[in-house]
Design an enzyme around this catalytic site. Structure first.
Site, PDB file in Angstrom:
ATOM      1  N   LYS A 278      46.492 -43.898 -20.372  1.00 21.19           N
ATOM      2  CA  LYS A 278      46.329 -42.719 -19.929  1.00 21.19           C
ATOM      3  C   LYS A 278      48.157 -42.244 -20.318  1.00 21.19           C
ATOM      4  O   LYS A 278      48.589 -43.337 -20.527  1.00 21.19           O
ATOM      5  CB  LYS A 278      46.013 -42.702 -18.815  1.00 21.19           C
ATOM      6  CG  LYS A 278      47.121 -43.724 -17.519  1.00 21.19           C
ATOM      7  CD  LYS A 278      48.098 -42.495 -17.033  1.00 21.19           C
ATOM      8  CE  LYS A 278      49.162 -44.156 -16.192  1.00 21.19           C
ATOM      9  NZ  LYS A 278      51.055 -43.915 -16.294  1.00 21.19           N
TER      10      LYS A 278
ATOM     11  N   ASP B 195      47.886 -47.167 -10.194  1.00 19.97           N
ATOM     12  CA  ASP B 195      46.791 -46.354 -11.448  1.00 19.97           C
ATOM     13  C   ASP B 195      45.236 -46.677 -11.675  1.00 19.97           C
ATOM     14  O   ASP B 195      44.903 -45.709 -12.207  1.00 19.97           O
ATOM     15  CB  ASP B 195      47.128 -46.911 -12.174  1.00 19.97           C
ATOM     16  CG  ASP B 195      48.883 -45.598 -12.780  1.00 19.97           C
ATOM     17  OD1 ASP B 195      49.244 -44.248 -11.426  1.00 19.97           O
ATOM     18  OD2 ASP B 195      49.479 -45.748 -13.565  1.00 19.97           O
TER      19      ASP B 195
END
Length: 273
Positions: free
Chosen positions: A13, A138
């Site tokens: 990401k 995350d």
């Protein structure tokens, strides 16, 4: 005996904007950011049945292999699902480590999803998100793996309509490992002057002046040589360039098919996505 081999490809990401808003009573920080998935991947292989063990190839994974998040994900589910069998886990590491790209978090989240699907545990997505949050801030993002505006530690996610498929991404990793704890220690939390949630939905070529990463200044102060990466991305035609997460990878967003040969210092890893 029949052996089953399952392979998934955990993706990375990037953070589009990242603000440290406040220090929380639990010792963590209140954040706001936009997570966006990109197709730079590791390869995670699980063989069942097997003896519980974890091996790696590719980029060397630091630390004790017994503490890897993939094993932690298996142990976490084993607590609630005693019938979960032991498996043999192999991770081929390709996403740079300590780069702000979330590779370790992705591996853990994909492990949760793989075990849930393969062994038909029936865990709904909202519960998978809870498990993922126990593994890392995350990790929940990679359960949904769609563009989102995130707050809290990064686990409170609101989907956003952000399609960047007509752009090309250039990721540059200079090989500098940024310690996340150190990076947070360099930040004075404060509310952002501009609304990230609003600005992210404006045209990409306006982001240069409105979307920022609070970690970029302290990281560049400590490693001034990295400033050249951002400058180079803009020189080559990026409409937006910034550091991802707490660094040290930089991302440049270019018009589709407008990438020529971009040369960086020897040793820098460059990914065009």
């Amino acid at each position: 005996m029949v052996f089953y081999t399952m392979i998934v490809f955990p993706n990375c990401k990037i953070n589009l904007g990242l603000h440290v808003v406040s220090k929380r009573p639990d010792g963590f920080h209140e954040l706001e950011t936009v997570f966006y998935p990109l197709p730079l991947t590791d390869a995670l292989e699980v063989i069942s049945p097997g003896k519980l063990e974890f091996t790696t190839s590719g980029i060397a994974v630091p630390g004790n292999s017994a503490d890897n998040l993939c094993l932690s994900a298996w142990r976490l589910l084993k607590q609630d699902f005693p019938e979960l069998p032991e498996v043999n886990i192999h991770l081929h590491k390709h996403i740079p480590i300590g780069a702000g790209l979330g590779g370790g978090s992705a591996d853990a989240a994909f492990m949760l999803r793989l075990l849930n699907n393969r062994f038909q545990l029936g865990i709904p997505e909202d519960q998978l998100l809870i498990y993922a949050a126990q593994l890392g801030s995350d990790c929940p993002f990679f359960i949904q793996n769609k563009p989102c505006y995130a707050t809290g530690r990064g686990e409170i996610m609101t989907p956003i309509d952000l399609d960047l498929s007509r752009w090309t991404f250039v990721l540059v990793y200079p090989g500098v490992h940024i310690n996340t704890g150190w990076a947070f220690s360099q930040i004075t939390p404060q509310s952002p002057a501009l609304s990230l949630r609003e600005n992210i939905l404006r045209p990409v070529d306006t982001w240069k002046d409105t979307i920022t990463n609070d970690f970029e200044t302290p990281v560049l102060n400590a490693h001034p040589e990295l400033s050249a990466i951002k400058e180079k991305l803009y020189m080559e035609g990026a409409v937006y360039a910034a550091m991802s997460g707490s660094g040290s990878a930089f991302v440049g967003i270019f018009p589709k098919n407008k990438i020529a040969g971009i040369a960086f210092n020897t040793g820098y890893k460059v990914f065009i996505l």
